[in-house]
Design a protein around this motif. Structure first.
Motif, PDB file in Angstrom:
ATOM      1  N   ARG A 215       0.871  -1.295   0.026  1.00 34.66           N
ATOM      2  CA  ARG A 215       0.294  -0.328   0.071  1.00 34.66           C
ATOM      3  C   ARG A 215       0.887   1.359  -0.214  1.00 34.66           C
ATOM      4  O   ARG A 215       0.510   2.513  -1.110  1.00 34.66           O
ATOM      5  N   ARG A 216       1.891   1.213   0.770  1.00 32.19           N
ATOM      6  CA  ARG A 216       2.977   2.801   1.248  1.00 32.19           C
ATOM      7  C   ARG A 216       3.668   2.899  -0.361  1.00 32.19           C
ATOM      8  O   ARG A 216       3.517   3.918  -1.164  1.00 32.19           O
ATOM      9  N   LYS A 217       3.827   1.595  -0.818  1.00 36.53           N
ATOM     10  CA  LYS A 217       5.145   1.649  -2.481  1.00 36.53           C
ATOM     11  C   LYS A 217       3.478   2.342  -3.686  1.00 36.53           C
ATOM     12  O   LYS A 217       3.992   3.434  -4.201  1.00 36.53           O
ATOM     13  N   ASN A 218       2.413   1.976  -3.478  1.00 32.24           N
ATOM     14  CA  ASN A 218       1.134   2.112  -4.374  1.00 32.24           C
ATOM     15  C   ASN A 218       1.047   4.028  -3.870  1.00 32.24           C
ATOM     16  O   ASN A 218       0.730   4.502  -5.194  1.00 32.24           O
ATOM     17  N   LEU A 219       0.833   4.420  -2.812  1.00 33.79           N
ATOM     18  CA  LEU A 219       0.468   4.964  -2.661  1.00 33.79           C
ATOM     19  C   LEU A 219       1.799   6.150  -3.014  1.00 33.79           C
ATOM     20  O   LEU A 219       0.741   7.440  -3.027  1.00 33.79           O
ATOM     21  N   GLU A 220       2.934   5.712  -2.638  1.00 36.97           N
ATOM     22  CA  GLU A 220       4.121   6.644  -3.081  1.00 36.97           C
ATOM     23  C   GLU A 220       3.609   6.978  -4.317  1.00 36.97           C
ATOM     24  O   GLU A 220       4.132   8.125  -5.037  1.00 36.97           O
ATOM     25  N   GLN A 221       3.716   6.035  -4.997  1.00 35.38           N
ATOM     26  CA  GLN A 221       3.775   5.794  -7.011  1.00 35.38           C
ATOM     27  C   GLN A 221       2.492   7.433  -7.229  1.00 35.38           C
ATOM     28  O   GLN A 221       2.454   7.315  -8.284  1.00 35.38           O
ATOM     29  N   LEU A 222       1.256   6.759  -6.539  1.00 32.70           N
ATOM     30  CA  LEU A 222       0.393   7.835  -7.067  1.00 32.70           C
ATOM     31  C   LEU A 222       0.896   8.734  -6.779  1.00 32.70           C
ATOM     32  O   LEU A 222      -0.121  10.042  -7.449  1.00 32.70           O
ATOM     33  N   ILE A 223       1.024   9.529  -5.578  1.00 33.25           N
ATOM     34  CA  ILE A 223       0.782  10.297  -5.242  1.00 33.25           C
ATOM     35  C   ILE A 223       2.068  11.640  -6.155  1.00 33.25           C
ATOM     36  O   ILE A 223       2.009  12.839  -6.828  1.00 33.25           O
TER      37      ILE A 223
ATOM     38  N   VAL B 119       1.261  -4.280  -9.160  1.00 34.49           N
ATOM     39  CA  VAL B 119       2.347  -4.558 -10.105  1.00 34.49           C
ATOM     40  C   VAL B 119       3.059  -4.673 -10.377  1.00 34.49           C
ATOM     41  O   VAL B 119       4.299  -4.021 -10.313  1.00 34.49           O
ATOM     42  N   ILE B 120       3.683  -5.547 -11.358  1.00 32.51           N
ATOM     43  CA  ILE B 120       4.692  -5.917 -11.638  1.00 32.51           C
ATOM     44  C   ILE B 120       5.213  -4.847 -13.342  1.00 32.51           C
ATOM     45  O   ILE B 120       4.445  -5.471 -14.277  1.00 32.51           O
ATOM     46  N   GLY B 121       5.827  -4.653 -12.929  1.00 37.21           N
ATOM     47  CA  GLY B 121       6.535  -3.539 -14.265  1.00 37.21           C
ATOM     48  C   GLY B 121       5.386  -2.606 -14.762  1.00 37.21           C
ATOM     49  O   GLY B 121       5.860  -2.201 -15.806  1.00 37.21           O
ATOM     50  N   SER B 122       4.365  -2.237 -13.859  1.00 42.02           N
ATOM     51  CA  SER B 122       3.627  -1.100 -14.433  1.00 42.02           C
ATOM     52  C   SER B 122       2.727  -0.646 -13.756  1.00 42.02           C
ATOM     53  O   SER B 122       1.420  -1.353 -12.434  1.00 42.02           O
ATOM     54  N   PRO B 123       3.034   0.593 -13.374  1.00 46.79           N
ATOM     55  CA  PRO B 123       2.596   0.719 -11.906  1.00 46.79           C
ATOM     56  C   PRO B 123       1.364   1.587 -11.474  1.00 46.79           C
ATOM     57  O   PRO B 123       0.538   1.552 -13.133  1.00 46.79           O
ATOM     58  N   ILE B 124       0.972   1.755 -10.710  1.00 48.95           N
ATOM     59  CA  ILE B 124      -0.724   2.511 -10.853  1.00 48.95           C
ATOM     60  C   ILE B 124      -0.523   3.493 -11.378  1.00 48.95           C
ATOM     61  O   ILE B 124      -0.035   4.846 -11.373  1.00 48.95           O
ATOM     62  N   LYS B 125      -1.895   3.727 -12.135  1.00 54.05           N
ATOM     63  CA  LYS B 125      -1.738   5.461 -12.897  1.00 54.05           C
ATOM     64  C   LYS B 125      -3.057   5.789 -13.305  1.00 54.05           C
ATOM     65  O   LYS B 125      -4.018   4.790 -13.293  1.00 54.05           O
ATOM     66  N   ALA B 126      -3.284   6.636 -12.681  1.00 53.76           N
ATOM     67  CA  ALA B 126      -4.940   7.229 -12.890  1.00 53.76           C
ATOM     68  C   ALA B 126      -4.586   8.108 -13.585  1.00 53.76           C
ATOM     69  O   ALA B 126      -3.495   8.632 -14.256  1.00 53.76           O
ATOM     70  N   VAL B 127      -5.784   7.555 -14.657  1.00 48.63           N
ATOM     71  CA  VAL B 127      -5.746   8.012 -16.203  1.00 48.63           C
ATOM     72  C   VAL B 127      -7.564   8.888 -16.150  1.00 48.63           C
ATOM     73  O   VAL B 127      -8.283   8.251 -15.313  1.00 48.63           O
ATOM     74  N   ASP B 128      -7.369   9.538 -16.976  1.00 53.06           N
ATOM     75  CA  ASP B 128      -8.423  10.868 -16.789  1.00 53.06           C
ATOM     76  C   ASP B 128      -9.227  10.486 -17.829  1.00 53.06           C
ATOM     77  O   ASP B 128      -8.570   9.744 -19.048  1.00 53.06           O
ATOM     78  N   ASP B 129     -10.396   9.500 -18.114  1.00 55.37           N
ATOM     79  CA  ASP B 129     -11.224   8.744 -18.814  1.00 55.37           C
ATOM     80  C   ASP B 129     -11.485   9.549 -20.268  1.00 55.37           C
ATOM     81  O   ASP B 129     -11.705   9.555 -21.553  1.00 55.37           O
ATOM     82  N   SER B 130     -11.724  11.295 -19.964  1.00 58.87           N
ATOM     83  CA  SER B 130     -12.155  12.206 -20.888  1.00 58.87           C
ATOM     84  C   SER B 130     -10.773  12.616 -22.084  1.00 58.87           C
ATOM     85  O   SER B 130     -10.977  12.888 -23.007  1.00 58.87           O
ATOM     86  N   ASN B 131      -9.934  12.207 -21.453  1.00 62.34           N
ATOM     87  CA  ASN B 131      -8.834  12.206 -22.267  1.00 62.34           C
ATOM     88  C   ASN B 131      -7.276  11.497 -21.933  1.00 62.34           C
ATOM     89  O   ASN B 131      -6.224  11.078 -22.067  1.00 62.34           O
ATOM     90  N   PRO B 132      -7.377   9.819 -22.618  1.00 59.46           N
ATOM     91  CA  PRO B 132      -6.848   8.744 -22.533  1.00 59.46           C
ATOM     92  C   PRO B 132      -5.390   8.840 -23.242  1.00 59.46           C
ATOM     93  O   PRO B 132      -5.242   9.196 -24.213  1.00 59.46           O
TER      94      PRO B 132
END
Length: 98
Positions: free
Chosen positions: A7-15, A69-82
């Motif tokens: 969770r920490r790793k993913n949160l850091e990456q998201l931030i 997630v191995i090799g691909s980080p969590i990414k927040a994607v804007d659905d209106s502009n993928p």
């Protein structure tokens, strides 16, 4: 690596990817800066309840911070502009019973 470390790793990456820094995340979600810092440094527990709350506040799906997630980080994607390389995946829901 336990679930809190994931969770920490993913949160850091998201931030970093969506908010740029902790201050941006604090402004967007309303979490206390000291609490966020303590969570990320491992000084404060990052349990189920806190993870779900932060996911909700950040617009993530429930459980997304728990994903390895191995090799691909969590990414927040804007659905209106993928991004041009984005692949749309149809979301389906199953109700199963015996």
């Amino acid at each position: 690596m336990d679930i809190q470390d994931i969770r920490r790793k993913n949160l850091e990456q998201l931030i970093q990817e969506k908010y740029g820094n902790q201050a941006g995340f604090v402004r967007a979600t309303g979490i206390n800066q000291g609490e966020l810092s303590a969570i990320l440094r491992g000084m404060k527990s990052f349990g189920e309840k806190k993870a779900r709350k932060l996911e909700q506040d950040a617009g993530l799906q429930p459980g997304q911070l728990d994903q390895v997630v191995i090799g691909s980080p969590i990414k927040a994607v804007d659905d209106s502009n993928p991004p041009s390389d984005a692949v749309q995946i149809r979301r389906v829901q199953f109700n199963v019973s015996a």
